[in-house]
Every structure is written in structure tokens, then in C-alpha cells.
Design a protein around this motif. Structure first.
Motif, PDB file in Angstrom:
ATOM      1  N   PHE A  75       3.520   1.560  -8.353  1.00 33.27           N
ATOM      2  CA  PHE A  75       2.524   2.329  -7.629  1.00 33.27           C
ATOM      3  C   PHE A  75       1.137   1.715  -7.802  1.00 33.27           C
ATOM      4  CE2 PHE A  75      -0.331   5.964  -6.933  1.00 33.27           C
ATOM      5  CZ  PHE A  75       0.060   6.255  -5.637  1.00 33.27           C
ATOM      6  N   GLY A  76       0.863   1.283  -9.024  1.00 33.00           N
ATOM      7  CA  GLY A  76      -0.409   0.604  -9.274  1.00 33.00           C
ATOM      8  C   GLY A  76      -0.539  -0.635  -8.413  1.00 33.00           C
ATOM      9  N   GLN A  77       0.563  -1.364  -8.308  1.00 32.56           N
ATOM     10  CA  GLN A  77       0.566  -2.569  -7.487  1.00 32.56           C
ATOM     11  C   GLN A  77       0.348  -2.242  -6.019  1.00 32.56           C
ATOM     12  OE1 GLN A  77       0.516  -5.666  -8.049  1.00 32.56           O
ATOM     13  NE2 GLN A  77       0.738  -5.611 -10.245  1.00 32.56           N
TER      14      GLN A  77
ATOM     15  N   THR B 204      -7.010  -0.639  -2.177  1.00 30.42           N
ATOM     16  CA  THR B 204      -8.463  -0.468  -2.257  1.00 30.42           C
ATOM     17  C   THR B 204      -9.180  -1.615  -1.552  1.00 30.42           C
ATOM     18  OG1 THR B 204      -8.547  -1.554  -4.398  1.00 30.42           O
ATOM     19  CG2 THR B 204      -8.413   0.840  -4.421  1.00 30.42           C
TER      20      THR B 204
ATOM     21  N   LEU C  66       5.362   3.499 -12.282  1.00 28.73           N
ATOM     22  CA  LEU C  66       3.903   3.564 -12.357  1.00 28.73           C
ATOM     23  C   LEU C  66       3.280   2.228 -11.975  1.00 28.73           C
ATOM     24  CD1 LEU C  66       3.291   5.643 -15.573  1.00 28.73           C
ATOM     25  CD2 LEU C  66       2.488   6.167 -13.276  1.00 28.73           C
ATOM     26  N   LEU C  67       3.905   1.174 -12.484  1.00 28.94           N
ATOM     27  CA  LEU C  67       3.366  -0.157 -12.224  1.00 28.94           C
ATOM     28  C   LEU C  67       3.511  -0.511 -10.747  1.00 28.94           C
ATOM     29  CD1 LEU C  67       2.044  -2.054 -14.158  1.00 28.94           C
ATOM     30  CD2 LEU C  67       4.165  -3.309 -14.342  1.00 28.94           C
TER      31      LEU C  67
ATOM     32  N   LEU D  24      -1.583   0.198  -5.126  1.00 33.73           N
ATOM     33  CA  LEU D  24      -2.977   0.619  -5.045  1.00 33.73           C
ATOM     34  C   LEU D  24      -3.950  -0.558  -5.003  1.00 33.73           C
ATOM     35  CD1 LEU D  24      -3.447   3.602  -4.965  1.00 33.73           C
ATOM     36  CD2 LEU D  24      -4.212   3.522  -7.333  1.00 33.73           C
ATOM     37  N   VAL D  25      -3.627  -1.646  -5.715  1.00 35.48           N
ATOM     38  CA  VAL D  25      -4.595  -2.748  -5.825  1.00 35.48           C
ATOM     39  C   VAL D  25      -5.015  -3.273  -4.454  1.00 35.48           C
ATOM     40  CG1 VAL D  25      -5.039  -5.033  -6.748  1.00 35.48           C
ATOM     41  CG2 VAL D  25      -3.744  -3.403  -8.085  1.00 35.48           C
TER      42      VAL D  25
END
Lengths: 271, 260, 267
Positions: free
Chosen positions: B27-29, B35, B24-25, B31-32
Motif C-alpha cells: 500500500f505504501g508503494q 503523491t 502495508l508495504l 502511495l509513493v
């Protein structure tokens, strides 16, 4: 007379401590100029310790115990005085010196939290550049005497405090140091683990000839282990001698608890 | 070096203990910066160009600096997270070990989840490289690699500087974000769009310009002057690390004399 | 009610201790403001046609964003609450004679307000005295200013309600970092933190308007510059209130469910 392994001469150390004051004006001022109090953590500390001794280093909180340990383990550079340990000055020859010592900070862990203990050991092997043969021998010896076998493959976070402390001590002995600093090794342990740790300290001292310096607040540790006591208060060395001598001086009965005697001693020195 | 890999492998094992969180992390990384890149894309879609720079040129700029940033966060995270290490009193532990403090701090943390970020940068980089009409040769490829390496060194240098500050205070370290996050945000666009003081600061003091904008001019064939000069500029990033390391050692000495 | 005020006060005093951090934060935000404005100016300098927002409006938008960062950041971490949930110490919280939802709400709100007071005021003063073109513009008239303040505060409540949902989700995910990072990144994008909503492509704007996030950033900031007319602003505030009720209602219900689970499992 045994060989001396540690020789401290007139060690002194003072710290500047920023004054913290309440109030908005004061706080704003503190952003620009800070007032300092100078605290003398160590004043003219001298002692020597022979090879193979177990020395208990006691004193109330904030007396300078851990400062001394930090100086002797090469972490801290004192303001004055000299210190020779195994022919090294700890703070100048840090990297070569620390290969010869083991340090256990009772309140902090040197093991990696999420991986099995054995992985931490493997890493330490590389950090200390321990030859394979020596590493394996030491590991075998340590896991036998400390009963590590059953949980050596368990991640550290799942260990009980007692198991962890046993692993910590083993970790600081993998590289066969001839000098071991134990900073509150029995803190928070249950009775069984305490006895096991004490027994082990005795064993390595007898069999390997490791010199041990331990700080503790538990007088039972001292009674069980130390041949000799160093007592420090307000940065000065107040007492250096055996437990028996101390008892004799106070004329206390065996019955009277050691804790009470120590409190009396602290009172006497007004610390 | 072997020891460093040992550190990496042990930290990898640690992070894999929390597998779901790890993915998850990551994937979050991913995404940052995604955007942020989307923002850049939409701005170009709205305005067409940026003072003579096309979207893909700017994307190359973005890709390089983000690649360098994610690599540095991955490898030099130990310095980035150093304040925690000092606060927990674990630095003492490093000092009683017979290895250099720099190596041990580097080995104390390793952020694998930055792989997500790296992947995102790699995609942008690949897309930009594919779409730009640049004639590639050995010199240009070398320059590109040097740019990323130089960038990693600059970020690492800044982390080290900030970590050094922790020996004195752990308050107000947020200011470091000006150099790391700020440097990254700024360097993802070509440097020439900024005011003079920004250009000067980020060329001569913190040499982000030397690892990104200036050699990029050479790669895109926009430079005037000696090609070699532009090609070798990224080395400034590597040089930047040296004073940082020197300051680090001063910090360690200070720590060992005050113990705080 | 007194209990919440106390929680609030404690948080506030606690936060005031970090002065150096506040100064550093203010400087950092000023710097970012400058960089973003320079980037926008570069884009605007060669623009053909009429962009949907004037440069002056964008500059105001950027500064408001920097000034009220702690009001609009979706992700404002409170480790205490996380630890409570993941360690199972939530039981202590249940022993207290006040509701958990309002308690946490007050806590999170106080955190943001404290941080804003410390950081915003210095930047707020500075930006009005900056040389052109960086200077921050005043709102066109007094009613607009009032509308802005009201919509900003409503937006603040909305964002706290959203972040409450993030905290509550931790009861199920148990790992705070991964999922929260994703929600906050996406949320901030759709709030207009990366590119102002009017500058987005039309298809994306439609999508953004359907989500609650823009009511916390995009809406109040454009009310300030007059980009959103006053009557429209009043209608917008009604929508803000609707979202707020919806989010709080949903949060309340899910927290109840989560806590029931905790009680059943015995921690």
C-alpha cells in the motif's frame, strides 16, 4: 598410489590493499590517489590430493586458507601457477566444474532464510539440474544419516545452529559432488552437533568416496577426521603430512593438547 | 527460465511469511507515486497546460515510465540490492553454482510489494488511455508495449551498471539515483520541456527519450518524419542492456581476480 | 547533558567517514534541483494570470529543498533503533542511566545535522554561482535571514519529534517498513515537498495548514524568500514551538507506555 583428484602447482596470488590513513588532508588525498600495499596472500603453493582423502587445512587467521579454498572452488583467479581438479581448471571452466563440487561456508548460509529447508533443496535441484531420481535418492540418504526429517519443513530462521549446519551440509551434497570443501563447518556448534557433523563427514567419505577438504580452527575436528594435514602460514605451505608424523616430530605425548602443539609450530615458523 | 520462476516462487513464499508487513508495504508503494501524480495533477490544475501538452498526455507519459520502473524494480531488484549481497560475501556462493551469475542475481531478490506501485501506474495509464482521443491500431498498441518493455530494459541496465560498480566500491552509489529515480522523475514529463543537455543525455546516452517521449509523439500523432522510425525507437532500450551486460562480465572478472 | 553531547559527537564523527557518499549525494541533489526547476519553468512559461508564487520564489524553494534535504526528509532511517526495538535488545538501552527519549532524540538530530553539513555546504556554495535563471536568490534582508535560520532549526526539531513518533510506533507494529513508509509519504506531501503549498488547490491548502508537517518545509522556505512577511513569520515560530511541545509531550508519554509494556513482558 590413489588417483590424484587435485593438483596444485606453484599457485601464487597477491592483493592490493588500499592504505587507509587518518587525518583530513590524507583522507582528501585518498579521494584522488590511493596508496596501495601489496599483500602476498599465496606464495608458490603446490600440493596434490588423492581421491577419497580427508584433508585438514589449517593455519592462523589470515594465513591464506580461504584464499586457497576460493581458488580451488573457482571463485578466485590466481596470478600464477596451475591447478587441475578432476581434469578441470576451476577458474576457466567455472560452470561445468562447479557441478562436481560442494562448498559449505560455515559462516554463511546458502539456504533461504524464511522458507522451509525443503524449498531451498527444491531450488538447488533446479540450479544444479539434478535428475529427479538422483535427487530423491540423495535426499533420502541425507535426511536419514543427518536426521533431517523432523525439521525439514521448518523455516530456516527457526532452526538451531546445529540443525542449520546439518541442512547446509546436506544442501551441498544433493548433486552428488565428488569433492567437498568445508570452510569451518563446526564453528559455533554445540558438542552434540559437532559429533554428528564429524560422524557424517566420515560416513560420506567412506561410503560415497567423497574427497573432503576442510578448514577449521578446532583441532579436535582434525584429530577426528583428517588423514592428512596441510598447514599454511603467511601464504606458504609449511607442513604436509599426517598428524602422527607431526606428533612424532615434536615428540609430544598424547596428553599434551594438539592446540599447544600447533601454537608451537606456528611459533617455530614465526607466523 | 524455469529456474527463474522457481526463484520467484521461493521468494514469494518468503515474503508471505510477513503478511501484514507485505500488505502495508504494498500500500505504501501505491502511495509513493500517487503523491507524485497528485503533484502533477495539481500543477496542471493550476497552470492548465505544459508547453502544448495536456494533462492526459502528460499522464500517459507518467504512466508508461512508472509502469516500466515498477516492473524493473520487481524483476531486477536483485541487481538493485546487489551491494548488500557483495557486502555479506554471498556472491562467492553464486560463483560456486553451475549457473550464470546474471540469472542468479536476478533470482536473489524479487520485490512483490511493487505490485502496489504497478497498480497505481496501471490506473494512471488506463485513465490516460481512456481519456485521450487516440485512434488505436495494432501498430500503436505494439509501440506502447514496446515502450514499457524498453523502459524496463533501461532501468534493468542501469541497475546492472550500478551493481557492477559494487565490485570496486560500495561507497557513493547514491549517484545512481540520478539515473534511476532521476531518469524516472524526468521522463514522467515530456522531454521537450528540458534544456538541451538533458535532452541529449537522456536520448543518446541513457535512452529514456527513445522509450517514452519520442514514440509518444507518434502515438499522439505529433511526430514529423517516418512513423516506422518512431515506432521502433523503443528497441534502443533493449539494445542499451547489451553493453551493460558486457560491463557486468568485466566486473565479475575483476571480482574473481581480486576477490574483494 | 554531557552524555548526549558524547552521543552526538560519536554520531558526527561516524557520519564524516562517508565522504564519497556525501559527494555523490550532493551531485544527485543538484541534478534533481535542475530537473525540478526546468519543470517549473516549463509550467510558468505559458501561465496565464498571476500564480501565487513567483518563479524566482519557486526556484529558491527548490534549491532550499535540495540543500536542506536531510533536515526536512521525514524518513531518515536509523536501523540501530529499529533493531533495538524489534530484537528486544531495548533492555540494554534501559540499563543506561539516561532517558531513552532524549537519547534517541539526540541521536536522530545528530544524524541529520551531520548529513546536512556534509551535503549542504557544497550545494549551498554552488547554487549561488549558477547561471541565471537557475541561480539561487539571497533573502531580501538580514532580519529575514535570521528569521529563516531560526524557523529552519525549529522545523528541524519538529521533524525529529515527528520521526520519534514513527520509531515509537514500531513498538506496536513491530514491522518498521510498511507503516513508516506510508506516514512518511503522506507527511512529505503535506510538508510541501512535492508541490509547494501555495501552488496546491485551495481546499487542500486548508487541510495542509491544519497539520504539523508544513512547519518543517513550507514555512521556513517561504520565510527565506520573503513570501511570508516578517511579522507573520514571528507568529509562525510561536506556532512551531507549540507543535514542538505537543509532539514531544505526546512522544514522551507514548514511549513511557511502550517501555512499561516491554518491562512487563520481560523483553
Amino acid at each position: 598410489m590413489q588417483d590424484t583428484i587435485i593438483q596444485l602447482e606453484g599457485i601464487g596470488k597477491s592483493f592490493k590493499v588500499a592504505k587507509r590513513s587518518a587525518g583530513l588532508v590524507q583522507a582528501a588525498k585518498a579521494l584522488l590517489v590511493r596508496d596501495y600495499n601489496v599483500v602476498e596472500a599465496l606464495k608458490d603453493i603446490s600440493f596434490s590430493i588423492g581421491k577419497g582423502e580427508i584433508v585438514g587445512y589449517i593455519g592462523p587467521n589470515g594465513a591464506g586458507k580461504s584464499t586457497t579454498i576460493k581458488v580451488m572452488s573457482g571463485i578466485l583467479v590466481p596470478d600464477e601457477g596451475s591447478c587441475q581438479i578432476m581434469g578441470y581448471t576451476p577458474w576457466t571452466d567455472r560452470v561445468t566444474y562447479v557441478k562436481n563440487i560442494g562448498v559449505v561456508f560455515g559462516q554463511r548460509s546458502q539456504l533461504w532464510w524464511d522458507v522451509p529447508v525443503i524449498d531451498s533443496y527444491e531450488l538447488l535441484k533446479d540450479i544444479y539440474k539434478i535428475p529427479r531420481q538422483m535427487y530423491e535418492d540423495n535426499l533420502r540418504m541425507l535426511s536419514e544419516t543427518l536426521d533431517l526429517a523432523e525439521f525439514i519443513r521448518t523455516p530456516v530462521r527457526q532452526l538451531s545452529l546445529g540443525q542449520r549446519m546439518r541442512c547446509e551440509i546436506a544442501a551441498s551434497l544433493l548433486h552428488s559432488p565428488s569433492l567437498l570443501f568445508l570452510d569451518e563447518p563446526t564453528i559455533g556448534l554445540d558438542a552434540v552437533s559437532k559429533l554428528a557433523v564429524r560422524q557424517f563427514i566420515k560416513t560420506i567419505n567412506k561410503e560415497q568416496g567423497v574427497t573432503v577438504i576442510l578448514t577449521t580452527h578446532d583441532m579436535a575436528d582434525i584429530e577426528a577426521l583428517a588423514d592428512r594435514i596441510l598447514m599454511i602460514g603467511k601464504g606458504t605451505l609449511l607442513y604436509d603430512g599426517s598428524l602422527e608424523q607431526l606428533r612424532g616430530r615434536f615428540g609430544v605425548q598424547e596428553k599434551e593438547s594438539l592446540d599447544e602443539m600447533i601454537v608451537q609450530l606456528y611459533k617455530e615458523h614465526q607466523i | 527460465m524455469r529456474l527463474y520462476f522457481k526463484y520467484v516462487s521461493i521468494l514469494f513464499k518468503s515474503q508471505l511469511q510477513y503478511r501484514a508487513s507485505f500488505w502495508l508495504l504494498s500500500f505504501g508503494q501505491f502511495l509513493v507515486p500517487f503523491t507524485v501524480f497528485a503533484g502533477l495533477y495539481f500543477m496542471f490544475e493550476r497552470f492548465g497546460q505544459l508547453q502544448g501538452w495536456t494533462f492526459f498526455e502528460a499522464a500517459l507519459c507518467f504512466g508508461i515510465i512508472h509502469m516500466a520502473f515498477s516492473l524493473s524494480e520487481c524483476f531486477a531488484r536483485g541487481f538493485d540490492a546487489f551491494s548488500g549481497l557483495v557486502r555479506r560475501g554471498e556472491f562467492d556462493r553464486l560463483l560456486v553454482r553451475p549457473r550464470s551469475t546474471v540469472l542468479q542475481v536476478l533470482g536473489s531478490q524479487f520485490e512483490f510489494t511493487r505490485v502496489g506501485r504497478m497498480l497505481q501506474s496501471a490506473i494512471v495509464l488506463g485513465w490516460a488511455l481512456y481519456s485521450l482521443p487516440v485512434e488505436w491500431n495494432t501498430a500503436k498498441v505494439t509501440t506502447l508495449i514496446l515502450m514499457i518493455v524498453g523502459g524496463v530494459f533501461i532501468f534493468a541496465g542501469i541497475y546492472i551498471l550500478m551493481a557492477t560498480l559494487c565490485f570496486w566500491t560500495i561507497q557513493g552509489l547514491e549517484i545512481a539515483n540520478i539515473l534511476t529515480d532521476g531518469g524516472r522523475e524526468m521522463a514522467q514529463y515530456p522531454l521537450n520541456i528540458y534544456e538541451r543537455w538533458v535532452k541529449i543525455f537522456f536520448t543518446y546516452v541513457i535512452p529514456f527519450g527513445c522509450v517514452n517521449y519520442l514514440p509518444l509523439l507518434y502515438i499522439l500523432g505529433k511526430q514529423d518524419g517516418n512513423e516506422w522510425f518512431y515506432m521502433l525507437l523503443p528497441l534502443a532500450g533493449i539494445l542499451f542492456l547489451l553493453p551493460c551486460l558486457a560491463i557486468w562480465h568485466i566486473g565479475v572478472r575483476h571480482y574473481r581476480s581480486t576477490g574483494s | 547533558m554531557r552524555a548526549y553531547v558524547s552521543v552526538w559527537k560519536l554520531r558526527f564523527i561516524n557520519g564524516m567517514q562517508y565522504r564519497a557518499a556525501a559527494i555523490a549525494g550532493a551531485l544527485t541533489q543538484l541534478f534533481f534541483g535542475f530537473v525540478f526547476i526546468m519543470i517549473y519553468m516549463a509550467f510558468y512559461s505559458h501561465s496565464s494570470g498571476q500564480p501565487p508564487m513567483s518563479l524566482k520564489e519557486v526556484i529558491t524553494y527548490v534549491w532550499l529543498q535540495q540543500i536542506f534535504l536531510s533536515f526536512i526528509m521525514l524518513w531518515f532511517r536509523d536501523n540501530e533503533i529499529f533493531d533495538l526495538i524489534t530484537s528486544g535488545n531495548i533492555a540494554y538501552e534501559l540499563c543506561r542511566p539516561i532517558g531513552v527519549y532524549p537519547l534517541w532524540f539526540a541521536k536522530l538530530l545528530a544524524q541529520r545535522v551531520t548529513s546536512a553539513v556534509l551535503r549542504s555546504i557544497p550545494i549551498l556554495i554552488v547554487v549561488f554561482f549558477l547561471p541565471e535563471p537557475y541561480r539561487m536568490a539571497w533573502p531580501p534582508d538580514l532580519p529575514t535571514l535570521f528569521l529563516f535560520v531560526a524557523s529552519l532549526l525549529l522545523g528541524l526539531l519538529v521533524i525529529v519529534a515527528v520521526s520519534m513518533l514513527i520509531y515509537i510506533s514500531v513498538f506496536w507494529t513491530l514491522s518498521p517498513t510498511g507503516s513508516t513508509l506510508m506516514i512518511s509519504v503522506a507527511g512529505e506531501f503535506f510538508a510541501g515537498m512535492i508541490v509547494p503549498v501555495p501552488l496546491m488547490p485551495d481546499w487542500l491548502q486548508k487541510f495542509t495548514y491544519a497539520l504539523p508537517f508544513r512547519w518543517t518545509v513550507d514555512f521556513p522556505f517561504r520565510v527565506y524568500s520573503g513570501h511570508i512577511p516578517q511579522t507573520e513569520a514571528l507568529w509562525g515560530m510561536i506556532i512551531q514551538i507549540c507543535w514542538l511541545c505537543l509532539l514531544i509531550g505526546f512522544g514522551y508519554a507514548s514511549l513511557r507506555r511502550a517501555l512499561r509494556q516491554v518491562v512487563i513482558q520481560g523483553g
